[in-house]
Scaffold this active site. Structure first.
Site, PDB file in Angstrom:
ATOM      1  N   ARG A 242       0.778  -0.923  -0.008  1.00 62.75           N
ATOM      2  CA  ARG A 242      -0.003  -0.042  -0.080  1.00 62.75           C
ATOM      3  C   ARG A 242       0.839   1.164   0.042  1.00 62.75           C
ATOM      4  O   ARG A 242       2.027   1.326   0.770  1.00 62.75           O
ATOM      5  CB  ARG A 242      -0.727   0.097   1.273  1.00 62.75           C
TER       6      ARG A 242
ATOM      7  N   TYR B 106      -1.364  -3.366  -6.974  1.00 66.34           N
ATOM      8  CA  TYR B 106      -1.241  -4.201  -5.544  1.00 66.34           C
ATOM      9  C   TYR B 106      -2.411  -4.083  -4.865  1.00 66.34           C
ATOM     10  O   TYR B 106      -3.182  -3.123  -4.757  1.00 66.34           O
ATOM     11  CB  TYR B 106       0.088  -3.571  -4.821  1.00 66.34           C
TER      12      TYR B 106
ATOM     13  N   LYS C 186      -9.467  -2.501   1.376  1.00 71.03           N
ATOM     14  CA  LYS C 186      -9.480  -1.490   2.397  1.00 71.03           C
ATOM     15  C   LYS C 186     -10.227  -0.050   1.748  1.00 71.03           C
ATOM     16  O   LYS C 186     -10.781   0.912   2.659  1.00 71.03           O
ATOM     17  CB  LYS C 186      -7.909  -0.978   2.315  1.00 71.03           C
TER      18      LYS C 186
ATOM     19  N   HIS D 281     -10.944  -2.577  11.140  1.00 66.77           N
ATOM     20  CA  HIS D 281      -9.513  -3.552  10.623  1.00 66.77           C
ATOM     21  C   HIS D 281      -9.380  -4.675  11.694  1.00 66.77           C
ATOM     22  O   HIS D 281      -8.520  -4.766  12.428  1.00 66.77           O
ATOM     23  CB  HIS D 281      -8.262  -2.956  10.441  1.00 66.77           C
TER      24      HIS D 281
ATOM     25  N   SER E 230      -1.569  -3.647  10.161  1.00 69.02           N
ATOM     26  CA  SER E 230      -1.072  -4.574   9.220  1.00 69.02           C
ATOM     27  C   SER E 230       0.224  -5.532   9.440  1.00 69.02           C
ATOM     28  O   SER E 230       1.056  -4.830  10.043  1.00 69.02           O
ATOM     29  CB  SER E 230      -0.915  -3.852   7.976  1.00 69.02           C
TER      30      SER E 230
ATOM     31  N   CYS F 222       0.543  -7.895  11.599  1.00 70.55           N
ATOM     32  CA  CYS F 222       0.844  -7.679  13.203  1.00 70.55           C
ATOM     33  C   CYS F 222      -0.164  -9.200  13.845  1.00 70.55           C
ATOM     34  O   CYS F 222      -0.293  -9.183  14.999  1.00 70.55           O
ATOM     35  CB  CYS F 222       0.384  -6.628  13.887  1.00 70.55           C
TER      36      CYS F 222
ATOM     37  N   ASP G 129      -9.436 -10.045   8.494  1.00 73.11           N
ATOM     38  CA  ASP G 129      -8.987  -8.751   8.297  1.00 73.11           C
ATOM     39  C   ASP G 129     -10.047  -7.497   8.506  1.00 73.11           C
ATOM     40  O   ASP G 129      -9.631  -6.398   8.809  1.00 73.11           O
ATOM     41  CB  ASP G 129      -8.620  -8.527   6.714  1.00 73.11           C
TER      42      ASP G 129
ATOM     43  N   ARG H 122       2.206 -12.167  -0.648  1.00 73.90           N
ATOM     44  CA  ARG H 122       0.610 -12.503  -0.098  1.00 73.90           C
ATOM     45  C   ARG H 122       0.207 -13.729  -0.622  1.00 73.90           C
ATOM     46  O   ARG H 122       0.315 -13.887  -2.036  1.00 73.90           O
ATOM     47  CB  ARG H 122      -0.250 -11.225  -0.295  1.00 73.90           C
TER      48      ARG H 122
HETATM   49  P1  GTP Z   1      -2.511  -7.862   7.307  1.00 74.64           P
HETATM   50  O1  GTP Z   1      -2.971  -8.826   6.293  1.00 74.64           O
HETATM   51  O2  GTP Z   1      -1.413  -7.141   6.667  1.00 74.64           O
HETATM   52  O3  GTP Z   1      -3.637  -6.906   7.700  1.00 74.64           O
HETATM   53  O4  GTP Z   1      -1.749  -8.680   8.430  1.00 74.64           O
HETATM   54  P2  GTP Z   1      -2.176  -9.541   9.596  1.00 74.64           P
HETATM   55  O5  GTP Z   1      -2.615  -8.601  10.710  1.00 74.64           O
HETATM   56  O6  GTP Z   1      -3.375 -10.658   9.260  1.00 74.64           O
HETATM   57  O7  GTP Z   1      -0.918 -10.245  10.249  1.00 74.64           O
HETATM   58  P3  GTP Z   1      -0.503 -11.958   9.844  1.00 74.64           P
HETATM   59  O8  GTP Z   1      -1.454 -12.707  10.801  1.00 74.64           O
HETATM   60  O9  GTP Z   1      -0.429 -12.212   8.761  1.00 74.64           O
HETATM   61  O10 GTP Z   1       0.926 -11.820  10.590  1.00 74.64           O
HETATM   62  C1  GTP Z   1       2.033 -11.006  10.132  1.00 74.64           C
HETATM   63  C2  GTP Z   1       3.321 -11.351  10.718  1.00 74.64           C
HETATM   64  O11 GTP Z   1       3.350 -11.423  12.222  1.00 74.64           O
HETATM   65  C3  GTP Z   1       3.655 -13.009  10.215  1.00 74.64           C
HETATM   66  O12 GTP Z   1       5.138 -12.959   9.823  1.00 74.64           O
HETATM   67  C4  GTP Z   1       3.506 -13.906  11.490  1.00 74.64           C
HETATM   68  O13 GTP Z   1       4.261 -14.942  11.197  1.00 74.64           O
HETATM   69  C5  GTP Z   1       3.771 -12.681  12.459  1.00 74.64           C
HETATM   70  N1  GTP Z   1       2.794 -13.303  13.758  1.00 74.64           N
HETATM   71  C6  GTP Z   1       1.680 -13.553  13.657  1.00 74.64           C
HETATM   72  N2  GTP Z   1       1.280 -14.038  14.871  1.00 74.64           N
HETATM   73  C7  GTP Z   1       2.215 -13.959  15.621  1.00 74.64           C
HETATM   74  C8  GTP Z   1       2.486 -14.082  17.166  1.00 74.64           C
HETATM   75  O14 GTP Z   1       1.427 -14.480  17.839  1.00 74.64           O
HETATM   76  N3  GTP Z   1       3.837 -14.066  17.677  1.00 74.64           N
HETATM   77  C9  GTP Z   1       4.708 -13.585  16.824  1.00 74.64           C
HETATM   78  N4  GTP Z   1       5.942 -13.463  17.207  1.00 74.64           N
HETATM   79  N5  GTP Z   1       4.729 -13.533  15.394  1.00 74.64           N
HETATM   80  C10 GTP Z   1       3.565 -13.558  15.119  1.00 74.64           C
HETATM   81  C1  SPV Z   2      -3.207  -4.507   4.995  1.00 78.40           C
HETATM   82  O1  SPV Z   2      -2.197  -4.064   4.520  1.00 78.40           O
HETATM   83  O2  SPV Z   2      -3.584  -4.423   6.352  1.00 78.40           O
HETATM   84  C2  SPV Z   2      -3.801  -5.746   4.196  1.00 78.40           C
HETATM   85  C3  SPV Z   2      -3.132  -6.060   2.972  1.00 78.40           C
HETATM   86  O3  SPV Z   2      -4.606  -6.513   4.887  1.00 78.40           O
HETATM   87  S1  SPV Z   2      -3.914  -4.927   1.855  1.00 78.40           S
HETATM   88  O4  SPV Z   2      -5.323  -5.494   1.249  1.00 78.40           O
HETATM   89  O5  SPV Z   2      -2.907  -4.761   0.962  1.00 78.40           O
HETATM   90  O6  SPV Z   2      -4.243  -3.746   2.492  1.00 78.40           O
HETATM   91 MN    MN Z   3      -4.954  -5.687   6.573  1.00 74.91          MN
END
Ligand code: GTP
Ligand code: SPV
Ligand code: MN
Length: 603
Positions: free
Chosen positions: A75, A214, A223, A243, A265, A267, A290, A383
């Site tokens: 983004r 993207y 979003k 979110h 994002s 996290c 999400d 992704r």
């Molecule tokens: P967006 O799709 O960008 O909104 O992200 P999201 O909040 O869905 O994040 P996602 O669950 O994909 O996690 C992103 C990163 O954080 C990955 O590399 C995971 O491995 C890491 N992660 C997720 N949960 C944990 C956790 O409980 N502990 C740690 N240390 N890392 C984590």
């Molecule tokens: C984020 O960045 O929080 C995502 C991926 O979930 S995107 O759809 O590209 O915003």
């Molecule tokens: Mn997101």
């Protein structure tokens, strides 16, 4: 001017005239009205393979590898605009441009932008089609990648056209990659423009996106609509567009709770949404990963709906040990993988999928890669795009238009220091205060520096369609609209605190079930907490750590409320609140900050 157009599948006059107007402006060779069928998917994916955008994966059914332009990987927050009529309504956290000026500038970018390309018209619905008030959108795009991704991420095609009858409201979503093809010109695998605009016109419920292919910039249901435009709709109509993931938890006693959680994002939302609980007897099922739309039910509780139909998940770090259910979801095929690495035998790979990488890969920049290459094989924001319905843990309620009643809302960020593993808020108002101060280290999900701590209120900083102070007031108002006892309880979590050795103080992933169990027991009044200046944290012994092989001293450190760290944090919160502006920051949040200062006995 006339563009060859197949018969429109809708008699909605506003759709037809808008499509005509945009075809005149952008000058595509052809206009295609998408029906969302399997045949359409086959036709477009085949075309993408022939053009070199997609590589068909031999090891995953009906799945494709795709590499973007190396500059179009995330983004673009500095190119994202909220074009409300008045600048004050966009607030201090958004880029703003006057809507008339923005349209004047962007119209010149769109002029002729689809030359040599096909314009696709996609009807979609955010949330179940049989909702009381379905939220429709129509996206115009010149990208086949976007057209097939929208098939995964939204309910789209013929069933939507059938419901989009004359007079039905819809959000106008205009998208062009901004790369016209002139006669004799050879296309590139990932057309895009260096100049990018992701513009929102909240009063008109309209989105104009230009220059990027993207996900978050180009799949406009996600979003742009379901958060930025919908947050404004939600403010006007008395609900919340957030979110957040949505998770169903069943206890060993078969009691069901639904929780929602907002993390910035990259996290941990997708990972928590597909939780594989390590605590005996608990089951977790997935509803959304999400975005959550929360509305009051007739019983006065908040009900959450996932407006999406797919996952657009962060690939790196996803493996059988961290997220086995995501791995099982993509194993079923029907998926698109963008900016990951490709194996020699026609599969995909990314950092964290396995402990040891394959000896040879094609990396996300299409280069030969070996473990000694010295660079990650997959982009950190690579992704997978895959249907929710394929997830082995999907809850049957994921498609229920009534949504699910939420017991707890978690807010969390990625903070190496200060923020404890889990804190229970003292009240809704206190929970809103904590959420308004949420902060996190920036990640690869947006372009720009990574690892810088910034305030990310409610994990919505990049996704707010209006003034952040008004948004806080809206959250406070939601809390007065029902019986306090019916509101979800708000918790603040941090899976990412680190020790002096820089290692995480909590194992995370499936072990997070232990934190959820404590939170649900707090709701039921069956476990203990210590009051601290920032809220209630588990007493030593209140977390169920049965069978957890992890240094308990580290867990104690993860839970610590350190007054020195918090006095530093107070100054950062002061600075943050000062940016919001005196007349838009709700007084009660200022009072909560003063009360926190007093409890910390801080100057
Ligand atoms: P967006 O799709 O960008 O909104 O992200 P999201 O909040 O869905 O994040 P996602 O669950 O994909 O996690 C992103 C990163 O954080 C990955 O590399 C995971 O491995 C890491 N992660 C997720 N949960 C944990 C956790 O409980 N502990 C740690 N240390 N890392 C984590
Ligand atoms: C984020 O960045 O929080 C995502 C991926 O979930 S995107 O759809 O590209 O915003
Ligand atoms: Mn997101």
């Amino acid at each position: 001017m006339s563009t060859p157009t197949a018969a429109a599948p809708t008699a909605h006059p506003a759709v037809v005239s808008w499509v005509d107007e945009i075809a005149d402006l952008t000058a595509p060779d052809e206009v295609v009205w998408c029906d969302g069928s399997a045949g359409e998917w086959d036709r477009l994916t085949t075309q993408l393979v022939e053009r070199g955008t997609f590589v068909r994966l031999e090891r995953k059914p009906n799945s494709f590898w795709c590499a973007s332009d190396p500059e179009d990987v995330a983004r673009v927050e500095d190119r994202t605009f909220i074009c409300s009529r008045f600048q004050a309504d966009a607030g201090p956290t958004n880029n703003w441009m006057d809507p008339v000026d923005m349209k004047t500038v962007m119209t010149e970018h769109y002029r002729g932008a689809m030359a040599g390309r096909t314009m696709y018209v996609i009807a979609f619905c955010m949330g179940p089609l049989d909702a009381a008030e379905p939220k429709f959108g129509v996206q115009i795009t010149d990208s086949e990648y976007v057209a097939v991704s929208m098939q995964i991420m939204t309910r789209s095609g013929t069933p939507v056209w059938d419901r989009l009858i004359a007079g039905t409201e819809f959000v106008r979503c205009l998208h062009s990659v901004g790369a016209p093809l002139y006669p004799g010109q050879v296309d590139t695998p990932w057309p895009c423009d260096h100049t990018k605009y992701i513009s929102h016109f909240p009063e008109e419920r309209t989105i104009w996106s230009y220059g990027s292919g993207y996900g978050g910039n180009a799949l406009l249901g996600k979003k742009c609509y379901a958060l930025r435009i919908a947050s404004k709709m939600a403010k006007d109509e008395g609900w919340l567009a957030e979110h957040m993931l949505i998770l169903k938890l069943t206890s060993p006693q078969q009691k069901v709770h639904y929780i929602a959680a907002a993390f910035p994002s990259s996290c941990g939302k997708t990972n928590l949404a597909m939780l594989d609980p390590t605590l005996d007897g608990w089951t977790a099922e997935t509803i959304g990963d999400d975005i959550a739309w929360l509305r009051f039910g007739d019983d006065g509780r908040l009900y959450a709906v996932n407006p999406e139909a797919g996952f657009f998940g962060v690939a790196p770090g996803t493996g059988v040990h961290t997220n086995p259910h995501a791995m099982a979801t993509i194993a079923r095929g029907n998926s698109i993988f963008t900016n990951v690495a490709r194996t020699d035998d026609g599969d995909i790979w990314w950092e964290g999928m396995t402990d040891t990488p394959p000896p040879h890969l094609t990396d996300w920049k299409r280069r030969d890669w070996t473990p000694t290459s010295g660079e990650p094989a997959a982009h950190p924001n690579s992704r997978y795009c895959t249907p929710i319905a394929q997830c082995p843990t999907v809850a049957p309620e994921w498609n229920d238009p009534a949504g699910v009643p939420i017991s707890a809302i978690l807010f969390g960020g990625r903070r190496a220091t200060t923020i404890p593993l889990v804190t229970e808020s003292r009240s809704w108002q206190h929970g809103v205060f904590l959420a308004s101060t949420l902060s996190s280290e920036t990640t690869a999900a947006a372009t720009g520096r990574i690892g810088v701590v910034r305030r990310d209120p409610m994990a919505m900083l990049p996704f707010l369609g209006y003034h952040v102070g008004d948004y806080f007031q809206h959250w406070l108002d939601i809390g007065t609209r029902t019986n306090a006892g019916l509101l979800p309880k708000i918790f603040y979590v941090n899976w990412f605190r680190r020790g002096d050795d820089d290692e995480f103080l909590w194992p995370g992933f499936g072990e997070n079930s232990r934190i959820l169990e404590w939170a649900l027991r707090r709701i039921e009044g069956t476990t203990e907490a210590d009051e601290t200046p920032i809220g209630n944290v588990p007493t030593p012994g209140a977390l169920d750590l049965t069978g957890l092989k992890f240094d308990h001293a580290k867990i104690a450190a993860a839970l610590r409320v350190d007054p020195t760290e918090w006095i530093t944090e107070l100054r950062l919160i002061d600075e943050w609140f000062a940016t919001i502006g005196g007349n838009r920051l709700p007084d009660v949040l200022r009072e909560e900050l003063a009360a926190l200062r007093q409890r910390l006995a801080a100057p």
